[in-house]
Structure formats: structure tokens, C-alpha cells
Design an enzyme around this catalytic site. Structure first.
Site, PDB file in Angstrom:
ATOM      1  N   CYS A 112       0.828  -1.201   0.000  1.00 17.10           N
ATOM      2  CA  CYS A 112       0.000   0.000   0.000  1.00 17.10           C
ATOM      3  C   CYS A 112       0.873   1.266   0.000  1.00 17.10           C
ATOM      4  O   CYS A 112       1.602   1.510  -0.952  1.00 17.10           O
ATOM      5  CB  CYS A 112      -0.965  -0.066   1.194  1.00 17.10           C
ATOM      6  N   HIS A 113       0.841   2.071   1.069  1.00 14.39           N
ATOM      7  CA  HIS A 113       1.695   3.258   1.177  1.00 14.39           C
ATOM      8  C   HIS A 113       3.066   2.927   1.763  1.00 14.39           C
ATOM      9  O   HIS A 113       3.931   3.794   1.844  1.00 14.39           O
ATOM     10  CB  HIS A 113       1.028   4.329   2.055  1.00 14.39           C
TER      11      HIS A 113
END
Length: 192
Positions: free
Chosen positions: A123-124
Site C-alpha cells: 500500500c503506502h
């Protein structure tokens, strides 16, 4: 029937005796912390939360809804890659944004690349990799919002469930967690 097959596929990977660090702080995306922890335990490994926080941290569901608190096993600055067999970088916008500008988090993450130990970012989570120069020339994925950041830092960004480039595993979202966890465990098991 499918569930049984998936469970059987997961249990054939053993990482007995391996310890895996999860680098997180407040704002970590809940399933991106809890599901890797469960997968590591199921495969016989020991997950350890490493954080700039002293005692506990606040996980989130998305960026706005508070979820569970988690105890910190090791404060950043007290451990290094030498203490672990691999590193997991969960996402959550607030978590990833805070860690990417934290010098101790950068040093800790970089130490895994220097030691040629597996790193898995979802994800991030890959954001910090742009700060430590571990993106250029790599094929990787992430949450779609990081595509420009990673591309500008020299990555070949692809929209795939899980991407392995050397010892780096990347995935896009919590929907990819099953493949992400399995791939991480396979890499750790291969290092045995």
C-alpha cells in the site's frame, strides 16, 4: 473447498525460528498489520512490532476510523536488521508518511537492504523506499496514489497483486494481503 486449499497452501511454508520486524507507527492500516502478523505466526515465525513509539500505537481502518492499539516490542534505535530475518512495511497513509521522514526509520529500513534481507512493503509502505534510494531500477507496485512518486524515483511501477524484485516484495492494497503474505513467507523460507 477453496478455503481449505488456501489454508493448506499457507501451512506448507515454515519459517520456524525466524523473527520478522514490522515497522509501524500511529495510523497503520489495521489488516496490513494484523494479517502479516497472523501469517508469520501460522508459519512458525515470530513477528515483532518496531516503532518510534515507546509503548503502544494506534492502528486505523482507512485514514479516519480508529481501530485497535498495539504494543510496541522494540523502539526504533534499539534494534537493527541483525536482530531480524526480514522486514514488513505496512501501509496506512499517516503511518507511511510519518515513517518516511523519520531518520531512524530510514536507517532501520536501509539496514535490511545492506544485509540483503527480505523487505515487503504494501500500500503506502513503499514510500520510505523513495527516501532511502531503494526504488530506482526496481519493478514494483504500491497503492495507486504512490505511482508518480515511485516512477519519479526511478521505479518501473506495475499494477499487479504482488511484485518481487530481488529481495523486495510489494503489493497494492489489503485485497492483495494473501499473495503478499505468502510471497514474503516464501522469501524468508528460501533464506533459511
Amino acid at each position: 473447498m477453496t478455503h481449505h486449499t488456501e489454508s493448506a497452501a499457507r501451512t506448507d511454508i515454515s519459517i520456524d525460528g525466524k523473527t520478522i520486524a514490522l515497522l509501524v507507527t500511529d495510523g497503520v492500516e489495521l489488516p496490513e498489520l494484523t494479517e502479516p502478523i497472523a501469517a508469520i505466526r501460522q508459519a512458525g515465525g515470530t513477528p515483532k512490532i518496531v516503532s518510534p513509539k515507546e509503548s503502544s500505537l494506534q492502528a486505523m481502518k482507512g485514514d479516519w476510523e480508529h481501530a485497535d492499539h498495539f504494543d510496541v516490542d522494540h523502539q526504533l534505535g534499539t534494534v537493527s536488521a541483525a536482530d531480524f530475518d526480514a522486514l514488513v512495511l505496512p501501509g496506512g497513509t499517516l503511518n507511511a508518511d510519518a515513517l518516511r521522514i523519520d531518520e531512524k526509520a530510514q536507517q532501520f529500513t536501509a539496514s535490511f537492504f545492506e544485509a540483503s534481507k527480505p523487505v515487503a512493503a504494501i500500500c503506502h509502505g513503499p514510500w520510505i523506499l523513495t527516501e532511502i534510494g531503494q526504488v530506482s531500477g526496481r519493478r514494483m507496485t504500491s497503492y495507486a496514489a504512490l505511482r508518480t512518486d515511485l516512477t519519479n524515483a526511478g521505479a518501473e511501477w506495475v499494477d499487479e497483486e504482488v511484485v518481487v524484485d530481488g529481495g523486495l516484495v510489494t503489493s497494492r492494497t489489503p485485497n492483495d494481503l494473501e499473495a503478499f503474505n505468502r510471497t514474503l513467507l516464501e522469501l524468508v523460507a528460501e533464506k533459511a
